[in-house]
Design an enzyme around this catalytic site. Structure first.
Site, PDB file in Angstrom:
ATOM      1  N   ARG A   1     -47.293  -2.459  80.971  1.00  0.00           N
ATOM      2  CA  ARG A   1     -48.001  -2.030  82.182  1.00  0.00           C
ATOM      3  C   ARG A   1     -48.587  -3.204  82.948  1.00  0.00           C
ATOM      4  O   ARG A   1     -48.585  -3.205  84.182  1.00  0.00           O
ATOM      5  CB  ARG A   1     -49.080  -0.999  81.812  1.00  0.00           C
TER       6      ARG A   1
ATOM      7  N   TYR B   1     -41.976   4.122  86.319  1.00  0.00           N
ATOM      8  CA  TYR B   1     -41.789   3.837  84.902  1.00  0.00           C
ATOM      9  C   TYR B   1     -43.040   3.234  84.264  1.00  0.00           C
ATOM     10  O   TYR B   1     -43.984   2.860  84.943  1.00  0.00           O
ATOM     11  CB  TYR B   1     -40.546   3.007  84.630  1.00  0.00           C
ATOM     12  N   GLU B   2     -43.019   3.189  82.917  1.00  0.00           N
ATOM     13  CA  GLU B   2     -44.157   2.774  82.088  1.00  0.00           C
ATOM     14  C   GLU B   2     -45.395   3.647  82.340  1.00  0.00           C
ATOM     15  O   GLU B   2     -46.519   3.173  82.274  1.00  0.00           O
ATOM     16  CB  GLU B   2     -44.496   1.296  82.311  1.00  0.00           C
ATOM     17  N   GLY B   3     -45.154   4.906  82.617  1.00  0.00           N
ATOM     18  CA  GLY B   3     -46.239   5.836  82.922  1.00  0.00           C
ATOM     19  C   GLY B   3     -46.429   5.933  84.417  1.00  0.00           C
ATOM     20  O   GLY B   3     -46.763   4.939  85.068  1.00  0.00           O
TER      21      GLY B   3
END
Length: 585
Positions: free
Chosen positions: A292, A438-440
């Site tokens: 993140r 992406y990545e949350g």
């Protein structure tokens, strides 16, 4: 118009504003790291990125990756494999890995700077090594001695690349729905069966081996996230034979054509448990949190790439006379450079304000990652970890959003030329869009910040972070005093949301995006207060974006604050029955 890193900008922010060489030298592993060494690394990294990686960006987008249906092999764009070998031979993936693991043992902020530039120069290429740091940290913390001995140095060096295999067709953000199965074997290994989608670098020709970190469900595991474990599944088994992990297709995407996004099938593939059974998400989030911060750096880098293109174009393109320019100029000057037009200047200076302000926060966060691991004082480690916990989701969401919005603004400088492929600005816009997902997703980052981190203690821990920033400012300076006032307002609104949430538990979820944006604007006021104090009023390089920040970015603080405050008041009024017309639905 290839992207060109500018080490002097980073050295000013890291050395002069944040004084990172002194702060890092206080940490035992970096006692010998000084400003000269950091400058040398930045200069060499900038040269490598500008000369080797950036020129491949256009072919990476236009030619893209190719999937061989017959063999399941994935071929990366021309030049990518050679550039990746040069990256590994130069020791760049191992920059921040421990010396004992074959790394260089340098501070995280240097790795952050490298990956910011790599993303700006060629986002598709950078997706391949982008997960190495997270995989390294995950395996180092949770892997057993055998797995660490077998794979840690390979991952640290970049000789073996890694993936995160989380998503399934029915399990996107809700990872608890994952169904990939893992059956324990007598020899301690696992047999893994299932399918994963959206796997960056699931198959490629950059390295011989690929290590997949896969979320799995053991037999008799409970439903939901507590039933998930983490397994390491290599493409090549220790004896060199091919494992039963296969790419079944690569996605046709809006952007990132230089990075293969794979659908993966595991057919009784051999793997090994990483960490404890049922603790897969905890182990995976070591990797996810590292990723993140890197997504935030991607956002900063991509916005810088868009800005460089727009700024260069604006300094060459002539188009009509700029407002309020003298009318007595000769016929050859009947049109002015775009850079002289106030509307274009506003776009460029505003995006520069976002880039440099966000950079300062990202570099501070990278330094805090090292402090959380290496500071001698336990309280200092606790403070650093608290900073990273709160600020990482803010940076991920805010920087990725600004990468897309700001790139769109930079495209506007080109007019119609920006909408065609020739100038490359439209590629930046397409490549940037995925960073918000992406990545949350950014909505998940906002909920994580407000609902899971700020509200449980009514904002007390987050207030401690803000007070640390407040104490670094000088109240005798107008802009620094203004930053302190806004921090106080931010602490107040957190308390207001906590109180209103008692009457309406949905409220925090509804205002989470606004709250995160409010936090980011507040943090940027701190950044620019620090930058202006260091640069002084006469340095044009920093004065123009500083002014743009106050004029065109900072007013959003009052907008977001007013929106959240109004929502809290409506909830309280509805709960008290004082204004039923303001109640929901």
């Amino acid at each position: 118009m290839h992207y060109q890193p500018r080490p002097e900008d980073l050295m000013f922010l890291q050395h002069s504003v944040l004084q990172l060489p002194e702060a890092l030298a206080a940490l035992p592993p970096f006692a010998e790291v000084d400003a000269d060494l950091m400058s040398q690394v930045l200069q060499e990294a900038g040269r490598f990125v500008g000369e080797v990686v950036a020129p491949l960006n256009r072919d990476g987008d236009e030619i893209g990756c190719r999937f061989d249906v017959q063999t399941g092999a994935v071929h990366t764009p021309p030049g990518f494999a050679d550039a990746y070998r040069a990256l590994v031979d130069g020791g760049w993936p191992a920059l921040a890995a421990a010396v004992d693991d074959g790394g260089q043992g340098l501070p995280a902020v240097l790795e952050a700077s490298l990956y910011e530039w790599l993303s700006a120069a060629n986002h598709g290429f950078t997706m391949a090594p982008g997960l190495l740091h997270g995989a390294y940290e995950c395996l180092k913390k949770h892997g057993d001695d055998v797995l660490r001995a077998r794979y840690l140095a390979e991952i640290a060096s970049g000789r073996t690349l890694a993936t995160m295999c989380l998503t399934e067709s029915q399990a996107g953000s809700d990872l608890g729905l994952a169904r990939t199965r893992a059956v324990p074997q007598a020899d301690g290994s696992l047999r893994i069966s299932g399918e994963k989608i959206f796997i960056s670098g699931g198959e490629h020709d950059l390295t011989d081996n690929i290590v997949h970190l896969v979320l799995v469900r053991l037999p008799d595991a409970p439903a939901g996230p507590k039933g998930l474990s983490l397994a390491l599944v290599p493409k090549l088994l220790p004896d060199g034979t091919r494992n039963a992990a296969h790419c079944t297709r690569i996605e046709e995407k809006m952007g990132l054509h230089g990075s293969p996004t794979c659908a993966m099938r595991f057919d009784d593939a051999t793997g090994w448990l990483v960490g404890e059974p049922g603790q897969g998400l905890g182990a995976m989030f070591v990797m996810m949190n590292a990723a993140r911060l890197h997504v935030a750096l991607q956002g900063i880098g991509l916005l810088d790439a868009a800005w460089q293109k727009a700024d260069a174009y604006a300094r060459e393109r002539r188009q009509m006379r700029a407002p309020l320019r003298p009318a007595s100029r000769g016929p050859q000057d009947s049109a002015d450079l775009l850079i002289e037009h106030p509307a274009m200047r506003r776009i460029l200076d505003t995006q520069r304000a976002w880039i440099d302000g966000a950079r300062l926060l990202a570099y501070r966060t990278a330094q805090q990652l090292d402090a959380a691991k290496h500071a001698a004082d336990p309280k200092a480690r606790e403070r650093a970890q608290r900073w990273c916990s709160f600020i990482t989701p803010v940076l991920k969401a805010a920087c990725s959003r600004q990468a897309f919005d700001g790139s769109s603004e930079c495209l506007q400088v080109f007019g119609g030329h920006g909408y065609i492929r020739e100038w490359g600005i439209e590629q930046v816009l397409r490549d940037a869009r995925i960073t918000m997902i992406y990545e949350g997703t950014n909505e998940i980052q906002a909920i994580d910040l407000l609902v899971r981190k700020v509200l449980p203690d009514a904002g007390a821990a987050f207030a401690a972070c803000l007070l640390e920033l407040r104490d670094e400012l000088d109240a005798s300076r107008d802009n620094e005093a203004d930053a302190q006032r806004r921090m106080a307002q931010l602490r107040y609104i957190g308390t207001a949301v906590a109180m209103a949430a008692q009457a309406d538990p949905q409220l925090p979820y509804e205002v989470a995006d606004d709250y995160l944006r409010l936090v980011m604007i507040t943090l940027l006021t701190w950044s620019w207060a620090r930058i202006e104090r260091t640069a002084g009023p006469d340095d044009a390089r920093w004065a123009a974006p500083a002014q743009a920040f106050r004029r065109w970015v900072l007013p959003e603080f009052d907008l977001r604050l007013g929106m959240i405050k109004r929502a809290c008041e409506q909830v309280q009024q509805a709960a008290a029955g004082a204004a039923p017309s303001l109640a929901r639905g």
